[in-house]
Design an enzyme around this catalytic site. Structure first.
Site, PDB file in Angstrom:
ATOM      1  CB  THR A   1      -0.986   0.035   1.184  1.00 48.88           C
ATOM      2  OG1 THR A   1      -0.252   0.057   2.426  1.00 48.88           O
ATOM      3  CG2 THR A   1      -1.912  -1.166   1.164  1.00 48.88           C
TER       4      THR A   1
ATOM      5  CG  MET B   1      -4.720   6.663  -1.971  1.00 45.30           C
ATOM      6  SD  MET B   1      -6.288   7.307  -1.288  1.00 45.30           S
ATOM      7  CE  MET B   1      -5.710   8.082   0.234  1.00 45.30           C
ATOM      8  CG  HIS B   2      -2.872   2.409   4.086  1.00 44.20           C
ATOM      9  ND1 HIS B   2      -1.600   1.880   4.086  1.00 44.20           N
ATOM     10  CD2 HIS B   2      -2.800   3.564   4.777  1.00 44.20           C
ATOM     11  CE1 HIS B   2      -0.795   2.690   4.751  1.00 44.20           C
ATOM     12  NE2 HIS B   2      -1.477   3.707   5.178  1.00 44.20           N
ATOM     13  CG  ASP B   3      -8.602   1.230   3.980  1.00 42.39           C
ATOM     14  OD1 ASP B   3      -9.141   2.029   4.763  1.00 42.39           O
ATOM     15  OD2 ASP B   3      -7.865   0.292   4.357  1.00 42.39           O
TER      16      ASP B   3
END
Ligand code: RIB
Ligand code: CA
Length: 313
Positions: free
Chosen positions: A191, A237-239
């Site tokens: 991520t 923008m992990h998710d």
């Protein structure tokens, strides 16, 4: 092209918000439910934020249900302000018109599984999914796919050893990783390759939509947090990586692995041990390895630009 039916389990959360908007804007995906879990902020706030986000996108057709307020593991008191006190950058919001589904999150998920093929995107602590497995034994074999944002092969973010979603409820993560479902994990080492820069925030603000304005506005304090924490404003923008996997599975390089979780330990609570040795090459558990950020940013811009602020009936 058949659309993938998707349930998003989430703790919004600014990066959760971007992931949810990306899912709502993508023709490859049909979001059929959103379930909230305690995580970035307490459950009452994550539920309210899930309603706010669907309300902003005019999607009162999508059920929102509340899940677990406490982890299976020993709770760790954390007054996280990474995402603002309210979890969405502390903007002003009207009361959302999107109502709360009366079912518990796990019962909504079970109903959606019963209604047809379902993929689950899990972008918060895994408490709801662990309770789903406990309350509906065997349901993991009926789920089409599970994509989780969580874990880290090397460096954690909430401690040197652990990533937040796993650290918040390592016992739940242990149970989820041990179950027999096709699982894809997007850890921090992946991520951190996906991030937005200031010109992306300016682009969203210039879209002329309330969704664009609010996305830019909630990302600003998150960019300031990144500047303090990592020394630059690149907003990770992990998710969104978990959603991106369902939009374009070829976009993220992956391989078969084995994943174990440290449940106890003073220094290693929530650490994930992602075993990439060749003996696991054929494992149904896969890990994301690499992504082209410029391509991801382009897709995200196009999709968010297509979202309209439609009035909720
Ligand atoms: O470590 C990143 C994860 O923790 C993301 O899901 C973010 O929203 C926070 O919940
Ligand atoms: Ca999250």
């Amino acid at each position: 092209m058949a659309r993938t039916r998707v349930l998003i389990d989430t703790d919004p959360g600014v990066d959760d918000a971007v992931a949810i908007f990306l899912a709502l804007a993508s023709p490859e995906i049909e979001v059929v439910g959103v379930t909230a879990v305690a995580g970035n902020v307490p459950l009452a706030k994550t539920v309210l934020n899930a309603r706010r986000l669907l309300d902003l996108a005019g999607r009162d057709d999508i059920p929102v249900a509340a899940g677990c307020a406490e982890p299976l593991s020993e709770p760790v008191v954390e007054d996280s302000v990474v995402h603002g006190r309210d979890g969405l950058g502390d903007l002003e919001w009207d009361e959302p018109r999107v109502t709360l589904d009366p079912r518990h999150a796990v019962d909504l998920i079970a109903d959606l599984v019963r209604e047809g093929p379902l993929s689950i995107v899990a972008i918060g602590p895994l408490t709801n999914l662990a309770v789903l497995l406990q309350r509906y034994p065997g349901i993991e074999r009926e789920v089409e796919g599970l994509v989780i944002m969580g874990g880290a092969s090397f460096q954690g973010n909430v401690t040197p050893a652990a990533e937040f979603n796993i650290w918040a409820d390592p016992e739940a993560a242990r149970q989820v990783f041990a179950a027999d479902w096709p699982l894809t994990l997007m850890p921090l080492d992946l991520t951190h390759q996906a991030y937005l820069v200031d010109e992306d925030l300016e682009y969203f603000a210039s879209l002329g939509t309330e969704i664009g304005r609010r996305t830019a506005a909630m990302l600003e304090p998150y960019a300031q947090f990144h500047d303090r924490w990592y020394g630059n404003r690149d907003v990770i923008m992990h998710d969104a990586m978990a959603v991106y996997e369902l939009i374009d599975p070829a976009a993220i390089d992956k391989q078969g692995v084995r994943v174990d979780v440290e449940v106890d330990g003073v220094h290693a609570r929530g650490a994930t041990f992602i075993d990439r040795r060749r003996e696991h090459a054929a494992s149904p558990v896969r890990v994301g390895l690499a992504v082209d950020n410029d391509r991801f940013r382009q897709v995200l811009r196009e999709r968010l630009a297509s979202l309209r602020d439609t009035e909720v009936d």
